[in-house]
Design a protein around this motif. Structure first.
Motif, mmCIF file in Angstrom:
data_model
loop_
_atom_site.group_PDB
_atom_site.id
_atom_site.type_symbol
_atom_site.label_atom_id
_atom_site.label_comp_id
_atom_site.label_asym_id
_atom_site.label_seq_id
_atom_site.Cartn_x
_atom_site.Cartn_y
_atom_site.Cartn_z
ATOM 1 N N ALA A 1 -17.206 63.075 -57.445
ATOM 2 C CA ALA A 1 -17.555 62.428 -56.184
ATOM 3 C C ALA A 1 -18.952 62.849 -55.749
ATOM 4 N N GLU A 2 -19.594 62.018 -54.943
ATOM 5 C CA GLU A 2 -20.918 62.360 -54.426
ATOM 6 C C GLU A 2 -20.863 63.516 -53.442
ATOM 7 N N THR B 1 -18.254 58.863 -51.186
ATOM 8 C CA THR B 1 -19.705 58.723 -51.220
ATOM 9 C C THR B 1 -20.331 59.581 -50.131
ATOM 10 N N LYS B 2 -21.583 59.904 -50.307
ATOM 11 C CA LYS B 2 -22.297 60.682 -49.284
ATOM 12 C C LYS B 2 -22.340 59.911 -47.965
ATOM 13 N N ASP B 3 -22.501 58.597 -48.031
ATOM 14 C CA ASP B 3 -22.537 57.790 -46.808
ATOM 15 C C ASP B 3 -21.232 57.918 -46.033
ATOM 16 N N ASP C 1 -12.234 54.648 -53.476
ATOM 17 C CA ASP C 1 -13.451 54.943 -52.705
ATOM 18 C C ASP C 1 -13.389 56.324 -52.069
#
Length: 395
Positions: free
Chosen positions: A76-77, A223-225, A199
């Motif tokens: 994962a980011e 995600t980082k976002d 996700d």
């Protein structure tokens, strides 16, 4: 680090060393951090740079080490560590949803997850549709243009149904929904949920990541976002972050998780194989058995590994199940799983007690069902203990 294999990442990923160059990760047991000047404090509150911290509720060096290590393992980011597994579940969902949004969820869930979806999110105007997680047509039929998220346990608690992550993710992504997967039973050792389309991946770190019954914890990966833009602001203001000490415990757990979980899964398969077909059992449920309803999917999604938990449906209902539990000598009666000690649980009267009898029946949580989390004891000793307890249940 991207070139390292899994076990190397589990030992060294995310490591930060202080000026003392310690071997074992340091515990930064502090609630706050000192600034060199008022100007530096102002600047840090405007934007926190890499390896800069403000307050333990916002972040901490020990917690950051755990987050980076588990993110490297999961592919994962980014990751955000939480105070418990349910803080991870509720935070991941609540941070991204608002009144009027629609969620589609598998109906086979841990009792507290059902409470979050039905009671808490429902109270704030989020509509939730529950489906049979193994039925892809049901997932497709439930999707709507306003569906914002889908949620499911990749392996359900306690009936061990396995849901096709790739197929459900494809259906959800067609309407732009975010796919959130509670991956506890599949474990970070055997699952590649992000690679398969998830996700957001959620773990109760209390289970296999600690794996020795010491501390509560959870983690959300994505995600980082999502992690820093959606989840972090919600978590840091509502107070669900992990403590530095618990993060240190989880770091120590990650060092051995691959070895522990593989040994437990090997033992679980041997136990399930030995018990399958026993005359006192209605069912022996284990995803690693060829008789499991999703055996082909288990091979594809989990490399054929069935995890560390099996469920036994004992003839004679609640009375027989209680006799079984009380006759165990090695396994303990508790409600955790993924521990070094084998743990037996009666879901109908504990973890899923609040469900109505009709819902329990629909989910396959019968009065005789016992969830058995396999520990690190000798496999032959466990088989003897369980077999003797099964015989006692019928007396």
């Amino acid at each position: 680090m991207s070139d390292w294999n899994k076990r190397t990442k589990l030992v060294h990923g995310g490591t930060r060393r202080s000026q003392y160059k310690e071997v074992s990760e340091a515990i930064f047991l502090t609630q706050g951090f000192v600034y060199d000047s008022a100007e530096q404090a102002e600047a840090r509150f405007i934007e926190t740079g890499e390896d800069e911290f403000i307050y333990a509720r916002y972040g901490n060096p020990t917690v950051a080490m755990f987050e980076e290590r588990i993110a490297a393992l999961e592919g994962a980011e980014d990751a955000f560590a939480t105070a418990s597994g349910m803080a991870a579940v509720s935070g991941a969902l609540t941070s991204m949803l608002k009144a009027g949004d629609h969620v589609v969820s598998a109906k086979a869930l841990f009792g507290s997850c059902i409470y979050v979806l039905q009671d808490i999110l429902g109270r704030y105007g989020v509509e939730v549709t529950f489906v049979d997680g193994t039925d892809l047509a049901a997932w497709k039929a439930a999707m709507r243009p306003d569906t914002k998220a889908v949620f499911f346990e990749s392996m359900s608690n306690p009936t061990l149904e396995v849901i096709n992550i790739t197929a459900v993710a494809q259906i959800a992504h067609e309407v732009g929904a975010t796919v959130l997967v509670d991956n506890v039973f599949s474990t970070p050792v055997f699952s590649n949920a992000i690679e398969q389309g998830a996700d957001v991946v959620i773990y109760s770190a209390t289970k296999h990541i600690d794996g020795q019954g010491r501390a509560l914890g959870g983690v959300v990966l994505g995600t980082k976002d999502f992690i820093r833009g959606t989840l972090e602001p919600y978590m840091k203001h509502t107070g669900g972050s992990m403590s530095p000490f618990n993060a240190w415990v989880m770091l120590k757990g990650l060092e051995t998780i691959d070895l522990r979980v593989r040994a437990q899964a090997e033992s679980a398969l041997a136990i399930a194989s030995a018990l399958e077909g026993h005359s006192a059992l209605e069912r022996t449920i284990y995803p690693g058995l060829e008789s499991h309803a999703q055996a082909a999917l288990v091979k594809k999604q989990l490399g054929g590994k069935g995890g560390t938990v099996l469920s036994l449906d004992i003839k004679g209902g609640r009375e027989a199940a209680f006799k079984f539990l009380n006759a165990l000598e090695i396994a303990v009666i508790s409600n955790n799983l993924g521990d070094a000690k084998s743990i037996a649980t009666h879901p109908a009267t504990t973890t899923h007690q609040r469900l109505t009898d009709e819902v329990k029946e629909d989910l396959g949580i019968t009065p005789g069902l016992v969830r058995f989390s396999v520990g690190l004891e000798d496999t032959d000793d466990l088989i003897k203990d369980i077999t003797r307890a099964i015989e006692a249940s019928q007396a």
